[in-house]
Design an enzyme around this catalytic site. Structure first.
Site, mmCIF file in Angstrom:
data_model
loop_
_atom_site.group_PDB
_atom_site.id
_atom_site.type_symbol
_atom_site.label_atom_id
_atom_site.label_comp_id
_atom_site.label_asym_id
_atom_site.label_seq_id
_atom_site.Cartn_x
_atom_site.Cartn_y
_atom_site.Cartn_z
ATOM 1 N N TRP A 130 27.242 -23.003 10.913
ATOM 2 C CA TRP A 130 27.569 -23.600 12.214
ATOM 3 C C TRP A 130 29.033 -23.265 12.495
ATOM 4 O O TRP A 130 29.898 -23.554 11.663
ATOM 5 C CB TRP A 130 27.359 -25.108 12.103
ATOM 6 C CG TRP A 130 27.632 -25.892 13.342
ATOM 7 C CD1 TRP A 130 27.067 -25.712 14.560
ATOM 8 C CD2 TRP A 130 28.516 -27.019 13.464
ATOM 9 N NE1 TRP A 130 27.539 -26.655 15.444
ATOM 10 C CE2 TRP A 130 28.431 -27.470 14.799
ATOM 11 C CE3 TRP A 130 29.358 -27.702 12.582
ATOM 12 C CZ2 TRP A 130 29.155 -28.559 15.274
ATOM 13 C CZ3 TRP A 130 30.076 -28.782 13.051
ATOM 14 C CH2 TRP A 130 29.975 -29.204 14.376
ATOM 15 N N ASP A 211 26.934 -31.194 4.198
ATOM 16 C CA ASP A 211 26.872 -31.623 5.600
ATOM 17 C C ASP A 211 25.401 -31.753 6.005
ATOM 18 O O ASP A 211 24.686 -30.755 6.070
ATOM 19 C CB ASP A 211 27.588 -30.586 6.479
ATOM 20 C CG ASP A 211 27.622 -31.020 7.940
ATOM 21 O OD1 ASP A 211 27.579 -32.237 8.207
ATOM 22 O OD2 ASP A 211 27.681 -30.135 8.820
ATOM 23 N N LYS A 246 20.907 -36.581 15.875
ATOM 24 C CA LYS A 246 19.567 -36.023 16.107
ATOM 25 C C LYS A 246 18.496 -37.021 15.704
ATOM 26 O O LYS A 246 17.532 -37.224 16.428
ATOM 27 C CB LYS A 246 19.365 -34.729 15.324
ATOM 28 C CG LYS A 246 20.613 -33.985 14.953
ATOM 29 C CD LYS A 246 21.096 -33.040 16.020
ATOM 30 C CE LYS A 246 22.439 -32.458 15.625
ATOM 31 N NZ LYS A 246 22.949 -31.461 16.511
HETATM 32 C C1 LMR Z 1 24.315 -27.460 17.359
HETATM 33 O O1 LMR Z 1 24.517 -26.821 16.325
HETATM 34 O O2 LMR Z 1 23.810 -26.959 18.378
HETATM 35 C C2 LMR Z 1 24.658 -28.922 17.401
HETATM 36 O O3 LMR Z 1 25.094 -29.345 16.156
HETATM 37 C C3 LMR Z 1 25.546 -29.282 18.508
HETATM 38 C C4 LMR Z 1 26.959 -28.776 18.336
HETATM 39 O O4 LMR Z 1 27.874 -29.599 18.402
HETATM 40 O O5 LMR Z 1 27.164 -27.573 18.171
#
Ligand code: LMR
Length: 397
Positions: A130, A211, A246
């Site tokens: 992420w 996480d 979520k």
């Molecule tokens: C995502 O990965 O789309 C979510 O966790 C929202 C974000 O804040 O990026």
């Protein structure tokens, strides 16, 4: 005065939400941000949450500041979900836990804490991860590197490379791990692989930072935290950031938590104090409404059970969409396997679409995905799935 300020190009995920909102094509589909929509394309308000909110609203309650580390019932809720109600580590009071402003807030407070007390530590995230993991740790002063993870040739994990990489790290380096529903790939380690990874974390004295933003969306509430409980069994000291965005569908309430498993109860007290201090210097205390909702739902047995079944309804609908999309695409696109759609788990699928193909989906079909090819499967529903499959088949042709 400000003309030296650099232009911000926007966030690859949240920026997409703005773009989507401005798109006036009626058939548009949002598969970008990690948000669960129901089969009518609506953001659900969970029944368990509605009941908790009724309790809060009738009669309306005063809103004092919450403690810096949040409500006790909230903190206990995080701990019970992650480590197991009645578990030894909780009985021994070895876990410091605070409520945080979403999972992002937990990462930020945790990163600041580690950077203060382990100055030489570097941070390593999975390749890919992420995007904001990198941003948050860099923002706290870390040098951030990547460890091998996703293997696009097999849609699996470069497991031997990952282990070799971890074996080469220094004591107290931070490794950011996703206990379930890996973001962005949806490809998770098996329990046997977790055992091996955590053995290396222990042997090399690395700091695991787990996480978890999707507990309940992978297999179930307990299976999804296998890695966390295994790390406790191995006697590790480590960090966990969790999010209720979520699984309670409470995105905008910013409800998350940070837990630190410590060697002793005395050290847990020291850590708890420093986490409070860190929070005080950033935002003082967490928000109240979402904090109370989580506290009520998690600490009332009947609401808790109702909530768990509501999470499983969301999980099962995502699985159904994965299977349907796979079936339709396999019927339409010759000589290409879409098995990855059903082996990956959680909200995301890494489609292997190139940035150019993702852009074509957006331009020609109003189908939005993140440019790295990540699709949020939870944005599919029975009305848009054929349309999306056709659009994907077109750009793959
Ligand atoms: C995502 O990965 O789309 C979510 O966790 C929202 C974000 O804040 O990026």
């Amino acid at each position: 005065m400000f003309n030296h300020v650099e232009h911000y190009a926007g966030d690859p995920i949240l920026g997409l939400m703005d773009k989507f909102a401005k798109d006036d094509r009626p058939n548009k589909v949002n598969l970008g941000v990690g948000v669960y929509y129901d089969d009518n394309g609506k953001l659900p308000v969970l029944e368990s949450v509605k009941k908790a909110e009724n309790q809060i609203a009738n009669p309306p309650k005063p809103r004092p500041y919450l403690p810096m580390d949040g409500l006790i019932g909230y903190r206990t809720a995080c701990q019970n979900l992650l480590f197991g109600k009645g578990s030894q580590v909780l009985g021994d009071k070895r876990v410091a836990t605070i409520a945080t402003i979403g999972g992002s807030g937990a990462l930020k407070v945790g990163a600041d804490f580690i950077h203060t007390w382990f100055k030489d530590a570097k941070c390593y995230v999975s390749k890919p991860t992420w995007g904001n993991h990198i941003g948050i740790f860099e923002g706290s002063g870390f040098e951030v590197g990547e460890y091998p993870y996703y293997d696009k040739d097999t849609n699996g994990i470069k497991f031997d490379e990952l282990l070799a990489f971890f074996n080469g790290l220094n004591k107290n380096d931070v490794v950011l791990l996703h206990p379930c529903c890996h973001n962005p790939t949806g490809v998770d380690l098996t329990n046997e692989q977790w055992d091996k990874v955590l053995d290396v974390v222990k042997a090399k004295e690395l700091i695991a930072f787990m996480d978890i933003a999707y507990q309940g969306f992978g297999q179930d509430m307990d299976a999804d935290v296998y890695a966390i409980r295994k790390a406790v069994d191995l006697g590790l000291s480590f960090f966990v950031s969790n999010s209720f965005s979520k699984n309670l569908s409470l995105y905008g309430e910013r409800v998350g938590g940070l837990s630190v498993v410590c060697p002793t109860a005395d050290e847990a007290k020291l850590v708890q104090g420093q986490l409070q201090f860190t929070v005080r210097r950033i935002y003082s205390s967490p928000p109240s409404h979402g904090g109370h909702v989580v506290d009520i739902v998690m600490n009332d047995e009947s609401l808790f059970n109702e909530w768990v079944s509501e999470v499983y309804v969301m999980r099962d609908r995502i699985r159904e969409m994965r299977q349907k999309l796979r079936d339709v695409l396999e019927a339409k696109v010759a000589n290409k396997s879409f098995e990855y759609l059903t082996t990956q788990q959680g909200m995301f699928s890494f489609t292997g679409l190139t940035p150019e193909q993702v852009q074509r989906l957006q331009d020609e079909f109003a189908v939005y995905m993140v440019s790295n090819g990540r699709m949020c499967v939870a944005g599919l529903n029975s009305s848009n799935i054929d349309y999306v499959a056709n659009a994907m088949a077109s750009v793959l042709a």
